[in-house]
Design a protein around this motif. Structure first.
Motif, short mmCIF file in Angstrom:
data_model
loop_
_atom_site.label_atom_id
_atom_site.label_comp_id
_atom_site.label_asym_id
_atom_site.label_seq_id
_atom_site.Cartn_x
_atom_site.Cartn_y
_atom_site.Cartn_z
N ALA A 63 0.71 -1.31 0.11
CA ALA A 63 0.02 0.04 0.18
C ALA A 63 1.02 1.19 -0.04
O ALA A 63 0.86 1.98 -0.80
CB ALA A 63 -1.02 0.01 1.22
N LEU A 64 1.65 1.48 1.21
CA LEU A 64 2.62 2.61 1.09
C LEU A 64 3.66 2.45 -0.11
O LEU A 64 3.91 3.72 -0.43
CB LEU A 64 2.95 2.44 2.67
N GLY A 65 4.13 1.39 -0.37
CA GLY A 65 5.34 1.47 -1.49
C GLY A 65 4.62 1.94 -2.81
O GLY A 65 5.35 2.85 -3.53
N SER A 66 3.32 1.43 -3.29
CA SER A 66 2.62 1.91 -4.39
C SER A 66 2.45 3.26 -4.35
O SER A 66 2.80 4.11 -5.33
CB SER A 66 1.38 0.95 -4.36
N ALA A 67 1.89 3.90 -3.18
CA ALA A 67 1.59 5.46 -3.21
C ALA A 67 2.78 6.22 -3.28
O ALA A 67 2.79 7.24 -4.08
CB ALA A 67 0.88 5.66 -1.86
N LEU A 68 3.83 5.83 -2.66
CA LEU A 68 5.08 6.66 -2.70
C LEU A 68 5.81 6.54 -3.99
O LEU A 68 6.36 7.67 -4.49
CB LEU A 68 6.13 6.14 -1.55
N ALA A 69 5.82 5.43 -4.69
CA ALA A 69 6.12 5.14 -6.05
C ALA A 69 5.50 6.18 -7.17
O ALA A 69 6.18 6.92 -7.85
CB ALA A 69 6.11 3.65 -6.56
N VAL A 70 4.33 6.01 -6.69
CA VAL A 70 3.45 7.21 -7.86
C VAL A 70 3.70 8.63 -7.41
O VAL A 70 3.98 9.38 -8.23
CB VAL A 70 1.82 6.80 -8.01
N GLY A 71 3.90 8.87 -6.00
CA GLY A 71 4.33 10.29 -5.64
C GLY A 71 5.74 10.58 -6.17
O GLY A 71 5.61 11.90 -6.77
N LEU A 72 6.68 9.97 -6.21
CA LEU A 72 7.84 10.16 -6.74
C LEU A 72 7.78 10.29 -8.36
O LEU A 72 8.35 11.28 -8.73
CB LEU A 72 8.86 9.12 -6.26
N ASP A 161 -7.05 -5.52 -10.66
CA ASP A 161 -6.83 -6.78 -11.25
C ASP A 161 -6.56 -7.90 -10.26
O ASP A 161 -5.33 -7.85 -9.57
CB ASP A 161 -5.38 -6.60 -11.98
N PRO A 162 -7.72 -8.85 -10.10
CA PRO A 162 -7.42 -9.93 -8.98
C PRO A 162 -6.32 -10.79 -9.25
O PRO A 162 -5.89 -11.58 -8.37
CB PRO A 162 -8.66 -10.61 -9.12
N LEU A 163 -5.70 -10.75 -10.50
CA LEU A 163 -4.55 -11.87 -10.77
C LEU A 163 -3.39 -10.92 -10.42
O LEU A 163 -2.52 -11.74 -10.80
CB LEU A 163 -4.82 -12.32 -12.36
N ALA A 164 -3.41 -10.03 -10.29
CA ALA A 164 -1.88 -9.48 -9.90
C ALA A 164 -1.47 -9.80 -8.60
O ALA A 164 -2.33 -9.82 -7.56
CB ALA A 164 -2.02 -7.89 -10.04
N PRO A 165 -0.09 -10.11 -8.34
CA PRO A 165 0.33 -10.64 -7.01
C PRO A 165 0.38 -9.35 -6.15
O PRO A 165 0.52 -9.80 -4.97
CB PRO A 165 1.61 -11.27 -7.47
N ALA A 166 0.51 -8.25 -6.49
CA ALA A 166 0.57 -7.05 -5.89
C ALA A 166 0.02 -5.95 -6.56
O ALA A 166 0.22 -5.95 -7.56
CB ALA A 166 2.19 -6.87 -5.35
N THR A 167 -0.28 -4.62 -5.62
CA THR A 167 -0.85 -3.50 -6.27
C THR A 167 0.30 -2.90 -7.04
O THR A 167 0.25 -2.35 -8.11
CB THR A 167 -1.44 -2.63 -5.14
N ALA A 168 1.81 -3.24 -6.40
CA ALA A 168 2.64 -2.65 -6.99
C ALA A 168 2.93 -3.24 -8.52
O ALA A 168 3.53 -2.26 -9.37
CB ALA A 168 4.01 -3.02 -6.36
N VAL A 169 2.32 -4.09 -8.94
CA VAL A 169 2.65 -4.63 -10.29
C VAL A 169 1.79 -3.66 -11.28
O VAL A 169 2.26 -3.31 -12.37
CB VAL A 169 2.15 -6.25 -10.57
N LEU A 170 0.32 -3.41 -10.69
CA LEU A 170 -0.35 -2.47 -11.28
C LEU A 170 0.43 -1.03 -11.51
O LEU A 170 0.20 -0.26 -12.36
CB LEU A 170 -1.63 -2.32 -10.76
N VAL A 171 0.77 -0.46 -10.40
CA VAL A 171 1.60 0.85 -10.36
C VAL A 171 2.71 0.74 -11.40
O VAL A 171 3.04 1.67 -12.00
CB VAL A 171 2.21 1.07 -8.96
#
Length: 365
Positions: A63-72, A161-171
């Motif tokens: 959750a936080l890693g994905s948000a920060l990646a998009v923020g950066l 995407d329920p098949l993604a192993p993590a939200t980070a993959v979508l990010v």
């Protein structure tokens, strides 16, 4: 779980015995993101001068890693960005202290009352937004980026995407479409996400593509050894004391879950106070309890200051704990799900046991 199947931090936590607040009507059917979905999200980002990026309460690495990646990434494009999550007090877990971009994090109170564009990450249910729920509902655009099977869709736009192993993959795909290259800080945030939600690439949702993704992140300069040590191998001494007490309370019920076995325990709030352990630090306790070879299903109940219980459940492959937790007002993934109860420990365990019994076919049938 179909997405990540071994964590519940982002799963719904509706309350056993307490009516849930009114929420937007769920979509009738989940589907993977279409090209039209991606285009709509890219258009929303391109039109926004200010973007609020939010994780679920008690955020994990995904959750936080994905948000920060998009923020950066958006900061590189000159967009005004804020990252937040709806806890009070708002505390970044010690295990995630290495994440770059934390200067972007603001308290929930600093998020505008009516955001121009809000994007949620790894939030499977709107109630997991905590103090940001009303602001999310008031946002001119609310984009939901998630991989939980139980996510019915609560935004104006979504990438689920329920098949993604993590939200980070979508990010990662979102950043590719935005034309933002992977640098070390962004890659570190994404690695924390995919490593967290695959249990360091041990869980069933891990695919060859997951390893290829990790390989690209390593090539960008990620220190995977340092990240793994922080995520998995560093805890306070107080946590060890809480863990010891929880294991002492553990109960094994071989006849539960249709004869496949249930192991469960609970952690009283008083234990956390006595040893100075914050609630987010015990999220991984379920991964110790689930090791019992005699049980297909594991359950950990964690008491909050108001006496409510947050349940985390795991299964090894023969039982759908998302369905069992769904019967108690929660949800999640087939192998990892959660719920919240106000019934007390004995009654909550009995309700969970009953939900399992209603769903499970005995192994000899």
């Amino acid at each position: 779980m179909s997405g990540r199947q071994d964590r519940v931090a982002g799963t719904p936590t509706s309350v056993v015995g307490v009516p849930a607040p009114a929420l937007p009507a769920p979509r009738a059917e989940l589907r993977r993101p279409s090209e039209a979905d991606w285009r709509a999200v890219l258009d929303a980002i391109g039109a926004a001068s200010s973007v609020d990026l939010v994780a679920h309460v008690m955020p994990d690495g995904d959750a936080l890693g994905s948000a920060l990646a998009v923020g950066l990434a958006l900061r590189q494009r000159g967009v005004e960005v804020r990252v937040s999550f709806g806890d009070d007090p708002q505390v970044v877990p010690a295990s995630l202290s290495f994440l770059p971009g934390q200067e972007l994090i603001v308290p929930a109170a600093d998020v505008p009352e009516r955001p121009e564009l809000m994007i949620s990450f790894d939030v499977s249910d709107a109630r997991r937004l905590g103090l940001l729920l009303d602001k999310a509902r008031a946002a001119r655009e609310l984009v939901v980026v998630d991989h939980h099977t139980s996510n019915a869709g609560f935004g104006t736009r979504s990438l689920i995407d329920p098949l993604a192993p993590a939200t980070a993959v979508l990010v990662d795909e979102l950043l590719r479409r935005l034309g933002v290259p992977l640098d070390e800080p962004i890659a570190t945030c994404l690695y924390a996400g995919v490593a967290s939600d695959t249990g360091s690439f041990r869980y069933s949702a891990t695919t060859p593509a997951t390893h290829e993704f990790a390989s690209r992140l390593l090539a960008a300069g990620v220190r995977h050894d340092t990240i793994s040590r922080q995520l998995w191998d560093t805890q306070s001494f107080g946590f060890l004391k809480v863990l010891a007490a929880a294991l002492e309370r553990a109960e094994l019920e071989p006849a539960a879950a249709g004869g496949r076995g249930l192991v469960w325990t609970w952690v009283p709030w008083a234990d956390l106070l006595a040893h100075g352990v914050p609630p987010e630090q015990i999220e991984g306790l379920i991964d110790v309890v689930r090791k019992a070879a005699e049980a297909e299903v594991a359950l950990v109940l964690k008491e909050d200051p108001d006496g409510s219980l947050r349940g985390s459940s795991r299964a090894k492959g023969a039982v759908d704990v998302a369905a069992a937790c769904g019967a108690l007002g929660g949800g999640g993934h087939a192998y990892a799900a959660g719920f919240t109860s106000h019934l007390g420990v004995p009654a909550t365990v009995a309700a969970f046991r009953g939900a399992l019994a209603a769903l499970v076919v005995p192994p000899d049938l």
